[in-house]
Motif scaffolding. Sequence first.
Motif, short mmCIF file in Angstrom:
data_model
loop_
_atom_site.label_atom_id
_atom_site.label_comp_id
_atom_site.label_asym_id
_atom_site.label_seq_id
_atom_site.Cartn_x
_atom_site.Cartn_y
_atom_site.Cartn_z
N THR A 242 0.84 -1.20 0.00
CA THR A 242 0.00 0.00 0.00
C THR A 242 0.88 1.25 0.00
O THR A 242 0.61 2.21 -0.74
CB THR A 242 -0.94 0.01 1.23
OG1 THR A 242 -1.73 -1.18 1.20
CG2 THR A 242 -1.87 1.22 1.22
N LEU B 5 0.92 4.06 -2.89
CA LEU B 5 0.70 5.49 -2.59
C LEU B 5 1.86 6.34 -3.09
O LEU B 5 1.66 7.42 -3.65
CB LEU B 5 0.54 5.68 -1.08
CG LEU B 5 -0.82 5.28 -0.50
CD1 LEU B 5 -0.75 5.20 1.03
CD2 LEU B 5 -1.91 6.28 -0.92
N ASP C 285 -5.92 13.55 -0.74
CA ASP C 285 -6.20 12.12 -0.58
C ASP C 285 -4.97 11.38 -0.07
O ASP C 285 -5.07 10.49 0.79
CB ASP C 285 -6.66 11.49 -1.91
CG ASP C 285 -8.09 11.90 -2.26
OD1 ASP C 285 -8.74 12.55 -1.41
OD2 ASP C 285 -8.53 11.59 -3.38
N TYR D 211 -4.82 9.14 3.33
CA TYR D 211 -4.38 7.75 3.43
C TYR D 211 -3.31 7.57 4.50
O TYR D 211 -3.34 6.62 5.29
CB TYR D 211 -3.84 7.24 2.08
CG TYR D 211 -4.93 6.67 1.21
CD1 TYR D 211 -5.40 5.37 1.42
CD2 TYR D 211 -5.52 7.42 0.20
CE1 TYR D 211 -6.42 4.85 0.64
CE2 TYR D 211 -6.54 6.91 -0.59
CZ TYR D 211 -6.98 5.62 -0.36
OH TYR D 211 -7.99 5.11 -1.13
#
Length: 366
Positions: free
Chosen positions: A170, A174, A187, A191
């Motif tokens: 992840t 990102l 965003d 996250y």
Amino acid sequence: EKGGYDHFMLKEIHEQPTAIKDTYRGRMLPDEGLIRMAGVDDNLERIANAKRILIVACGTSWHAGLVAEYIFEELARIPVEVEYASEFRYRNPIISEKDVIIAISQSGETADTMAAIKLAKEKGAFAFGVCNVVGSSISRETHAGAYTHAGPEIGVASTKAFTTQITVLTLMALKLAKHNGTISNTDFMTYLQEMERIPAKIEKALEGDEHIKMIADIYKDARNCLYLGRGFNFPVALEGALKLKEISYIHAEGYPAAEMKHGPIALIDEEMPVVVIATKKGHYEKVVSNIQEIKSRSGKIIAIVTEGDEEVRDLADHVIEVPETLEPLTPLLTTIPLQLLSYHIAVLLGKNVDQPRNLAKSVTVE
Ligand code: M6R
């Protein structure tokens, strides 16, 4: 050595909040709005410009790869394919120099995954490793990598390796998303902040243990069990089923919930427990109608829901709550009750949880 727990598996399930923190610590820097991963930073153009990312792995690591496929495509908009290493290596795969291959392996010693990496390298792809064991064969064979910092995983059934693999992947997604401009700064920050809340939310999910043990007691004598999920949680359904199979020897299958009507629905009767991941957002309404279909065929429903859910509570035989989070991060939470459910069933059946029959911790032969 088991830190007061009856089994390594249970200890490792409970270590997940710390393991995830250890995995993102020093990499995720919310105050600076940055993700730092040496293996990615040093090869940023190569990875960010990949025409395609190929993920190869086996077992639970393959499930983490499937979760990563959804996350990479959603955030970084890079096409991803996920392959069983054993299939990939023997089918003369089409690989180009523009491909990046990611091998996921807790042990870093899995023979098929190792062979897949060698093959992709021969064809000019850039090889990236996500391993837990430092200095392992796969970590040495790859051009670059990022370790999971799960600590030693002793139980044959993989638990904390899975959630830390998802964490690393992840962060990588990102980071690439930020670099490629496929995610807004807002965003991106959301996250990062939410990732920091995940360990505490896992602690919360772990509090469901007694309730899950009670559910385990009701269904421990089932001969079959179905696991359903959609989207980011489809791979979690596969993982839940694998956990049950390997330590309790109960036949279990994971399916994308919508595939049920293409076959497995024929299996459903009052004897069949069906575990459904039905967290909010993520095709929630569609999963609710899948639950109705099961109910009208008298299947027993164990639903994993978002805290405070009312709709599924009315339909399901049992609900297990997990805290709310951003949808792509839900697998980190929904996995927890499934690990505990299989653990308790195996213990209640008197099985050897940490060393199930016929299985080895690392599969170094093909
Ligand atoms: O060490 P690896 O991650 O490469 O191992 C892959 C599989 O052998 C492993 O995940 C296996 O499926 C576990 N027993 C699952 O719990």
